[in-house]
Scaffold this active site. Structure first.
Site, PDB file in Angstrom:
ATOM      1  N   HIS A   1       0.855  -1.182   0.000  1.00 36.50           N
ATOM      2  CA  HIS A   1       0.000   0.000   0.000  1.00 36.50           C
ATOM      3  C   HIS A   1       0.895   1.237   0.000  1.00 36.50           C
ATOM      4  O   HIS A   1       1.940   1.255   0.634  1.00 36.50           O
ATOM      5  CB  HIS A   1      -0.904   0.020   1.232  1.00 36.50           C
ATOM      6  CG  HIS A   1      -1.903  -1.099   1.236  1.00 36.50           C
ATOM      7  ND1 HIS A   1      -3.067  -1.052   0.516  1.00 36.50           N
ATOM      8  CD2 HIS A   1      -1.897  -2.301   1.870  1.00 36.50           C
ATOM      9  CE1 HIS A   1      -3.750  -2.170   0.705  1.00 36.50           C
ATOM     10  NE2 HIS A   1      -3.051  -2.954   1.520  1.00 36.50           N
TER      11      HIS A   1
ATOM     12  N   CYS B   1      -2.110   5.518  -4.484  1.00 39.37           N
ATOM     13  CA  CYS B   1      -2.860   4.261  -4.582  1.00 39.37           C
ATOM     14  C   CYS B   1      -3.924   4.360  -5.678  1.00 39.37           C
ATOM     15  O   CYS B   1      -4.071   3.443  -6.485  1.00 39.37           O
ATOM     16  CB  CYS B   1      -3.513   3.943  -3.245  1.00 39.37           C
ATOM     17  SG  CYS B   1      -4.455   2.407  -3.260  1.00 39.37           S
TER      18      CYS B   1
END
Length: 109
Positions: free
Chosen positions: A21, A33
């Site tokens: 992430h 992201c």
């Protein structure tokens, strides 16, 4: 950090894997992201729709993982189109890496 690993054989992309992430912002506002997801999922969707290629796709249940393998048995004309789309994806991901290298790393195998 998002890690993108692109595998090649005989100068062709054979697979790519995204793990991790970015954590570049709060959940729902993480621009890195969102950008990586849009580029990668958009490319996979384009290949599926435009090339009718049967990709092998593995996704993590909670995000943070995508592994896509291109079957080597595609006919040469379809493979050329698939390669062009995935090379475009790679250019876009490298562009994101240039601006946000703290949050994404692109590795070529």
């Amino acid at each position: 950090m998002i890690r993108v690993t692109v595998s090649r054989s005989k100068n062709q992309i054979t697979a790519f894997k995204l793990t991790g992430h970015a954590d570049s912002g709060p959940y729902g506002y993480d621009l890195v992201c969102a950008g990586v997801s849009a580029v990668s999922i958009g490319t996979v969707n384009a290949v599926l729709e435009l090339c009718k290629a049967d990709l092998q796709i593995e996704q993590g249940a909670e995000g943070g993982y995508l592994h896509v393998t291109i079957p080597p048995s595609l006919n040469p004309e379809i493979m050329a189109k698939v390669q062009l789309l995935f090379e475009g994806m790679l250019v876009s991901l490298k562009s994101i890496e240039l601006e946000y290298s703290k949050f994404i790393k692109v590795e070529l195998n």
